[in-house]
Design a protein around this motif. Sequence first.
Motif, mmCIF file in Angstrom:
data_model
loop_
_atom_site.group_PDB
_atom_site.id
_atom_site.type_symbol
_atom_site.label_atom_id
_atom_site.label_comp_id
_atom_site.label_asym_id
_atom_site.label_seq_id
_atom_site.Cartn_x
_atom_site.Cartn_y
_atom_site.Cartn_z
ATOM 1 N N MET A 5 0.851 -1.207 0.000
ATOM 2 C CA MET A 5 0.000 0.000 0.000
ATOM 3 C C MET A 5 0.875 1.241 0.000
ATOM 4 N N LYS A 6 0.675 2.102 -0.987
ATOM 5 C CA LYS A 6 1.484 3.324 -1.052
ATOM 6 C C LYS A 6 0.931 4.370 -0.105
ATOM 7 N N LYS A 7 1.820 5.013 0.631
ATOM 8 C CA LYS A 7 1.395 5.979 1.612
ATOM 9 C C LYS A 7 0.995 7.297 0.938
ATOM 10 N N LEU A 8 -0.169 7.809 1.306
ATOM 11 C CA LEU A 8 -0.690 9.006 0.645
ATOM 12 C C LEU A 8 -0.917 10.171 1.600
ATOM 13 N N LEU A 9 -1.033 9.862 2.895
ATOM 14 C CA LEU A 9 -1.493 10.912 3.798
ATOM 15 C C LEU A 9 -0.324 11.647 4.443
ATOM 16 N N SER A 10 -0.304 12.959 4.262
ATOM 17 C CA SER A 10 0.706 13.796 4.900
ATOM 18 C C SER A 10 0.183 15.221 4.944
ATOM 19 N N TRP A 11 -0.069 15.710 6.145
ATOM 20 C CA TRP A 11 -0.565 17.086 6.264
ATOM 21 C C TRP A 11 0.460 18.085 5.771
ATOM 22 N N LYS A 12 1.735 17.746 6.027
ATOM 23 C CA LYS A 12 2.807 18.647 5.613
ATOM 24 C C LYS A 12 2.748 18.890 4.099
ATOM 25 N N ILE A 13 2.692 17.795 3.340
ATOM 26 C CA ILE A 13 2.663 17.922 1.876
ATOM 27 C C ILE A 13 1.412 18.675 1.435
ATOM 28 N N GLN A 14 0.246 18.301 2.004
ATOM 29 C CA GLN A 14 -1.005 18.947 1.562
ATOM 30 C C GLN A 14 -1.006 20.443 1.864
ATOM 31 N N LEU A 15 -0.438 20.819 3.031
ATOM 32 C CA LEU A 15 -0.405 22.246 3.372
ATOM 33 C C LEU A 15 0.541 23.012 2.448
ATOM 34 N N ILE A 16 1.675 22.400 2.125
ATOM 35 C CA ILE A 16 2.595 23.061 1.190
ATOM 36 C C ILE A 16 1.914 23.243 -0.171
ATOM 37 N N VAL A 17 1.209 22.193 -0.630
ATOM 38 C CA VAL A 17 0.536 22.281 -1.926
ATOM 39 C C VAL A 17 -0.532 23.376 -1.893
ATOM 40 N N LEU A 18 -1.286 23.437 -0.782
ATOM 41 C CA LEU A 18 -2.288 24.498 -0.660
ATOM 42 C C LEU A 18 -1.619 25.872 -0.778
ATOM 43 N N ALA A 19 -0.501 26.059 -0.064
ATOM 44 C CA ALA A 19 0.207 27.340 -0.114
ATOM 45 C C ALA A 19 0.708 27.619 -1.531
ATOM 46 N N LEU A 20 1.259 26.601 -2.190
ATOM 47 C CA LEU A 20 1.760 26.780 -3.561
ATOM 48 C C LEU A 20 0.634 27.200 -4.499
ATOM 49 N N VAL A 21 -0.538 26.538 -4.354
ATOM 50 C CA VAL A 21 -1.664 26.836 -5.237
ATOM 51 C C VAL A 21 -2.138 28.272 -5.008
ATOM 52 N N VAL A 22 -2.253 28.668 -3.726
ATOM 53 C CA VAL A 22 -2.716 30.028 -3.423
ATOM 54 C C VAL A 22 -1.762 31.060 -4.028
ATOM 55 N N VAL A 23 -0.463 30.880 -3.786
ATOM 56 C CA VAL A 23 0.532 31.822 -4.319
ATOM 57 C C VAL A 23 0.486 31.835 -5.848
ATOM 58 N N ALA A 24 0.491 30.630 -6.449
ATOM 59 C CA ALA A 24 0.543 30.518 -7.907
ATOM 60 C C ALA A 24 -0.678 31.187 -8.550
ATOM 61 N N GLU A 25 -1.874 30.939 -7.978
ATOM 62 C CA GLU A 25 -3.084 31.516 -8.585
ATOM 63 C C GLU A 25 -3.143 33.029 -8.357
ATOM 64 N N PHE A 26 -2.559 33.499 -7.244
ATOM 65 C CA PHE A 26 -2.518 34.940 -7.015
ATOM 66 C C PHE A 26 -1.643 35.635 -8.058
ATOM 67 N N ILE A 27 -0.503 35.025 -8.375
ATOM 68 C CA ILE A 27 0.369 35.626 -9.401
ATOM 69 C C ILE A 27 -0.360 35.640 -10.744
#
Lengths: 269, 147
Positions: free
Chosen positions: A1-23
């Motif tokens: 079973m491949k591990k999928l859950l990580s709050w750290k990764i999801q929070l970074i992705v959320l931050a990246l998406v917010v910044v990227a869409e703002f630009i």
Amino acid sequence: MKKLLSWKIQLIVLALVVVAEFIGIKNFDLGIGVVALFPMLYALIIGAVISLPKLKLLSEKDMNIAANILGISFMLFVAKLGTLMGPSLPQLMDAGLSLTLQEVGHFFGTIVFGLPIALLLGMKREAVGATFSIDREPNLAIIAEKYGADSPEGRGALGVYVCGTLFGAIYLTILASIMANTGWFHPISLAMGAGVGSGSMMAAMTGALAIIFPESANDIALFAGAANLITTIVGTYVCIFFSLPVTNYLYRKLEPVLGRRSRNSETKA
Amino acid sequence: MLDKIYTFILIGAIAIIGNWIGYDVSPIVALPGMLIIVAITVSGFIVEKLLPVKLPVVIWVSFIALLVTSPIFPGNESISKATGHINFMALATPILAYAGLSFGKDLKEFKKLGWRIVVVSLIVYTGTFLLASLVAEIGFRVTGKFH
């Protein structure tokens, strides 16, 4: 079973998406053509910088989780493109001839361009694994089964796989933008070309094309998605029954002509 | 399977926020469409698990998405309308963020490669894209479509 859950990764992705869409989308006219920069590219590049081992921000485990999520996340994108196809079936049928024929281009394109150059550079059997396909996971499995993962063919395929994973999306985005600017191709032809059979590469190229040709954005997504789907459906069969035998045949014909004769130029893949 | 569903919901939520910032679609308007996209994706995984025919999940996901938006499916118009609020670019941004975050993982492997294989990979990717575009273009010019 491949591990999928990580709050750290999801929070970074959320931050990246917010910044990227703002630009947002930025077009740069360089005189010779327009270079389009857009949110998914920022997310890709900033994400890559964050992951650099030197910065020690992400552990090996974090990066593996990101890769596992990537492996299933593009299904959402594929589902979205699929919902464009249902209402547009007549339009797709109408372009049926081009849509079918261009697949020959997808499958032949890696061999016709790649194999002669690999041989000229002095590669031997690595060239077969490297150029018979775009070397994504399913293709690696085919090579591993036939030659073994540690064979020259396996090393060639793995090399292209690694390069594609790291630089495929960004390289193809630049290439798609250059081609779009030449005006030689219809946007829909390029969109079909973008259906190379890899989710993230197709997504990035579709984005670049949609920004350069905003009036055709939806059709670009539709045809890129359709071409990508066909590439995926027939891909495995074509690779086993066509691409690999053809590459081997051409290798036997071309290697004596283009290959370097000297023994000491034995290549490392 | 459950962790996959959580993951899809999370990615969907992130994409809804991106869709809001980048394309001015309010999360409330985008929510039904995103739920449908997540449901289609999850159904694809379920079908792949249940059916004895072994095909890649991506084919099932595409097929289900195509089916529920095609004219033969009840309610296809409302489904299309709902998913239409999700900009495909907004959905791709988180995906490429995951791709970016896994970059460092393969860097060690990359450093072991010779320059030849790097050149050959770029040619391989160029070839597949260019030749397919070229054939499509010829197809369009011959049939007179799109020109």
